[in-house]
Design a protein around this motif. Sequence first.
Motif, PDB file in Angstrom:
ATOM      1  N   ILE A  84     -24.838  -1.941 -28.371  1.00 16.02           N
ATOM      2  CA  ILE A  84     -22.841  -2.026 -28.567  1.00 16.02           C
ATOM      3  C   ILE A  84     -22.600  -2.520 -28.732  1.00 16.02           C
ATOM      4  N   ILE A  85     -21.064  -2.814 -28.601  1.00 13.86           N
ATOM      5  CA  ILE A  85     -20.657  -4.386 -29.157  1.00 13.86           C
ATOM      6  C   ILE A  85     -18.910  -3.662 -28.848  1.00 13.86           C
ATOM      7  N   THR A  86     -18.073  -4.804 -27.504  1.00 17.60           N
ATOM      8  CA  THR A  86     -16.874  -4.494 -27.254  1.00 17.60           C
ATOM      9  C   THR A  86     -16.322  -5.651 -27.215  1.00 17.60           C
ATOM     10  N   SER A  87     -14.886  -5.635 -28.235  1.00 15.54           N
ATOM     11  CA  SER A  87     -14.048  -7.046 -27.396  1.00 15.54           C
ATOM     12  C   SER A  87     -13.814  -6.925 -25.765  1.00 15.54           C
ATOM     13  N   LEU A  88     -13.473  -6.220 -25.196  1.00 18.90           N
ATOM     14  CA  LEU A  88     -12.757  -6.058 -24.330  1.00 18.90           C
ATOM     15  C   LEU A  88     -12.976  -5.983 -23.071  1.00 18.90           C
ATOM     16  N   PRO A  89     -12.763  -7.168 -21.775  1.00 19.71           N
ATOM     17  CA  PRO A  89     -13.344  -6.961 -20.392  1.00 19.71           C
ATOM     18  C   PRO A  89     -13.222  -5.611 -20.212  1.00 19.71           C
ATOM     19  N   LEU A  90     -12.308  -5.126 -19.727  1.00 17.14           N
ATOM     20  CA  LEU A  90     -12.627  -3.924 -19.271  1.00 17.14           C
ATOM     21  C   LEU A  90     -13.274  -2.828 -19.169  1.00 17.14           C
ATOM     22  N   LEU A  91     -13.606  -2.973 -20.701  1.00 17.13           N
ATOM     23  CA  LEU A  91     -14.910  -1.958 -21.497  1.00 17.13           C
ATOM     24  C   LEU A  91     -16.313  -2.794 -21.326  1.00 17.13           C
ATOM     25  N   ALA A  92     -16.037  -4.156 -21.756  1.00 18.11           N
ATOM     26  CA  ALA A  92     -17.797  -4.668 -21.553  1.00 18.11           C
ATOM     27  C   ALA A  92     -17.722  -4.679 -19.834  1.00 18.11           C
ATOM     28  N   GLN A  93     -17.138  -5.049 -18.943  1.00 17.06           N
ATOM     29  CA  GLN A  93     -18.193  -5.325 -16.875  1.00 17.06           C
ATOM     30  C   GLN A  93     -19.239  -3.393 -17.347  1.00 17.06           C
ATOM     31  N   PRO A  94     -17.744  -2.176 -17.319  1.00 20.70           N
ATOM     32  CA  PRO A  94     -18.639  -1.294 -17.261  1.00 20.70           C
ATOM     33  C   PRO A  94     -20.489  -1.068 -17.857  1.00 20.70           C
ATOM     34  N   ILE A  95     -19.898  -1.238 -19.434  1.00 17.23           N
ATOM     35  CA  ILE A  95     -21.291  -1.409 -20.140  1.00 17.23           C
ATOM     36  C   ILE A  95     -22.392  -1.905 -19.593  1.00 17.23           C
ATOM     37  N   LEU A  96     -22.010  -3.360 -19.551  1.00 19.04           N
ATOM     38  CA  LEU A  96     -23.409  -4.611 -18.409  1.00 19.04           C
ATOM     39  C   LEU A  96     -23.818  -3.862 -17.396  1.00 19.04           C
ATOM     40  N   VAL A 108     -26.746  -5.352 -26.396  1.00 14.68           N
ATOM     41  CA  VAL A 108     -25.167  -5.003 -25.363  1.00 14.68           C
ATOM     42  C   VAL A 108     -24.514  -6.578 -26.560  1.00 14.68           C
ATOM     43  N   VAL A 109     -23.196  -6.365 -27.009  1.00 13.89           N
ATOM     44  CA  VAL A 109     -22.115  -7.730 -27.588  1.00 13.89           C
ATOM     45  C   VAL A 109     -21.339  -7.811 -27.306  1.00 13.89           C
ATOM     46  N   TYR A 110     -20.622  -9.121 -26.374  1.00 15.27           N
ATOM     47  CA  TYR A 110     -19.501  -8.901 -25.907  1.00 15.27           C
ATOM     48  C   TYR A 110     -18.677 -10.106 -26.367  1.00 15.27           C
ATOM     49  N   ARG A 111     -17.807  -9.632 -27.637  1.00 15.17           N
ATOM     50  CA  ARG A 111     -17.067 -10.985 -28.175  1.00 15.17           C
ATOM     51  C   ARG A 111     -15.372 -10.850 -27.400  1.00 15.17           C
ATOM     52  N   GLU A 112     -15.333 -12.164 -26.830  1.00 16.32           N
ATOM     53  CA  GLU A 112     -14.017 -12.896 -25.935  1.00 16.32           C
ATOM     54  C   GLU A 112     -13.114 -12.263 -26.311  1.00 16.32           C
ATOM     55  N   CYS A 113     -12.094 -12.112 -25.606  1.00 21.06           N
ATOM     56  CA  CYS A 113     -10.746 -11.908 -27.077  1.00 21.06           C
ATOM     57  C   CYS A 113      -9.846 -12.835 -25.862  1.00 21.06           C
ATOM     58  N   ASN A 114     -10.218 -13.558 -25.238  1.00 17.86           N
ATOM     59  CA  ASN A 114      -8.875 -15.050 -24.956  1.00 17.86           C
ATOM     60  C   ASN A 114     -10.054 -15.781 -24.469  1.00 17.86           C
ATOM     61  N   MET A 115      -9.290 -17.071 -24.143  1.00 12.59           N
ATOM     62  CA  MET A 115     -10.034 -18.459 -23.257  1.00 12.59           C
ATOM     63  C   MET A 115     -10.100 -17.967 -21.770  1.00 12.59           C
ATOM     64  N   PRO A 116     -11.092 -17.853 -21.193  1.00 13.28           N
ATOM     65  CA  PRO A 116     -11.785 -17.466 -19.794  1.00 13.28           C
ATOM     66  C   PRO A 116     -11.033 -17.576 -19.098  1.00 13.28           C
ATOM     67  N   SER A 117      -9.872 -19.420 -19.499  1.00 10.27           N
ATOM     68  CA  SER A 117      -9.479 -20.099 -18.368  1.00 10.27           C
ATOM     69  C   SER A 117      -8.240 -19.249 -18.135  1.00 10.27           C
ATOM     70  N   SER A 118      -7.987 -17.936 -18.779  1.00 10.12           N
ATOM     71  CA  SER A 118      -6.743 -17.398 -18.870  1.00 10.12           C
ATOM     72  C   SER A 118      -6.859 -16.131 -17.792  1.00 10.12           C
ATOM     73  N   HIS A 119      -8.097 -15.923 -17.645  1.00  2.00           N
ATOM     74  CA  HIS A 119      -8.014 -14.871 -16.914  1.00  2.00           C
ATOM     75  C   HIS A 119      -7.804 -14.977 -15.733  1.00  2.00           C
ATOM     76  N   ASP A 120      -7.788 -13.886 -14.921  1.00  2.00           N
ATOM     77  CA  ASP A 120      -7.738 -13.956 -13.095  1.00  2.00           C
ATOM     78  C   ASP A 120      -9.050 -14.303 -12.613  1.00  2.00           C
ATOM     79  N   VAL A 121      -9.238 -14.519 -11.590  1.00  2.00           N
ATOM     80  CA  VAL A 121     -10.590 -15.009 -10.015  1.00  2.00           C
ATOM     81  C   VAL A 121     -11.446 -13.607 -10.557  1.00  2.00           C
ATOM     82  N   THR A 122     -10.597 -12.386  -9.440  1.00  2.77           N
ATOM     83  CA  THR A 122     -11.567 -11.514  -9.823  1.00  2.77           C
ATOM     84  C   THR A 122     -12.907 -10.908 -11.089  1.00  2.77           C
TER      85      THR A 122
END
Length: 352
Positions: A84-96, A108-122
Motif C-alpha cells: 500500500i502506497i500513499t503520499s498524504l499524512p492524513l491517509l498514511a496515519q490510519p493505514i499505519l 506500507v510505503v509512505y512518501r513524504e510530501c513536505n518538509m517534516p519541520s513544516s508539520h504541526d505538533v500534533t
Amino acid sequence: MRRLLFVTNPNCGGAERITLLYMKLLKSAGFEVRLCVCMNKGAEFNLKPFIPSDVQYDIIPYQKYRYLIFKLVKYLWHQKFDVIITSLPLLAQPILILKKLSLIRSKVVYRECNMPSSHDVTEMRLAKILYPHADVLISQTAEMKEEMIKYYSVEATDVITINNPVDKDLIRQKIKESVALDSDQVKYMACSRLSPQKDIPTMLKAFALVRETVPNAILYLIGKPDSEEYGMSLKSLTCSLGISEFVKFVGFQANPYKYLKYADVFVLSSIYEGLPNVMLEAMYLGKPVAVTACIPYISQVVRPGVNGYLAPVGDSNALAKAMTEAKDIKGLSQYGDINDSEKLIVKTFKKL
C-alpha cells in the motif's frame, strides 16, 4: 504478480499527481496496480481527468475523517494488496494504525510530501509513533531525508531519497491543446493551489514592481484558492497595488500545460515545499523560472542566469528582480531528471 494499491484523495496537487506517476511507472514495469480515492462527501473529484483510462480505481466516501479508518479496514481486508502506497499524512496515519494493530499484512510505503519541520505538533507526534512502522519511507530530497530521520525517529536505512520525476508523456499530450493568449505580452505564470504556503501576496507585490519596468507584463495565476475568503483577499490586494487589470485568476485547470507552454517566465513564491513538481514541469517545457529558494534542492537545479533566478523567501524586491531578469533567458533545453528517479522507483518496489 505483486498487487500495489495507491491511496490518495480527490485533489489535484503535487502529491496526488506524483502518486499517479508512480502508479503509471510501476504498471509499465509489470506490477498490478489499483487506485483508491478517499473522498470526503461534497469534495470535487479534480484528480479524475488525470487518472489513466487503463487504471481501475475505487472511491471510499466518508463524512467525517474519524470514520475513515473503519472504512479502510473493510476495504483493505477484502482486497488483500501486497503493498500500500500513499503520499498524504492524513491517509498514511490510519493505514499505519491498521498495520501497527496487525489488522493488515500489506507492506506500507509512505512518501513524504513536505518538509517534516513544516508539520504541526500534533501531526509530528503521530508521525513519530506511526512512521517507524512503515516498510519504506521515501523522501523527495536529501534535506528532507535528514529531517525525516530527525523528526520521525527512524533510521537512515529506512528512508530512500527519490527526486520527483516528470510525467513527460502527460505533458506532451496536454500541450497539444491551445488557449488564446496575447503574443505581445510578457507572460508570467504561477500554477499551484492558492494558499498561504505559496505566499501569493509576495508574488503580487513583486509583479507590481515588475510592471514598472516591463509595461506589457501580465501574470496568470492557475489554481484554486484554499477558500473564497482567501481568494477575495488576493483580488483585493491586486486592486490596492493597482495591478488588477494585469493579473488573471484563471482558477483550477484540468490542463494547466496549455497555459504553461506559452509562459515567458514561471514564478514560484512558496514559503516551503516538498519538491515543487510544477517548477520541474515548467523547466521540462524549457521555461526560465523565478523562484524562492524555499528548500535547498531548488538551488541545485536552478542556476542563476542559466535557467532562472532565485530570491529569498518573502522578499518581493528580490523576486521582482528575478522575474525581470528571467524574461531575458531564451532557448532553454528541457529539464532532465538528475537522479534517474524513474529507474529508482521501479528498483525500490521490486525489492519489496
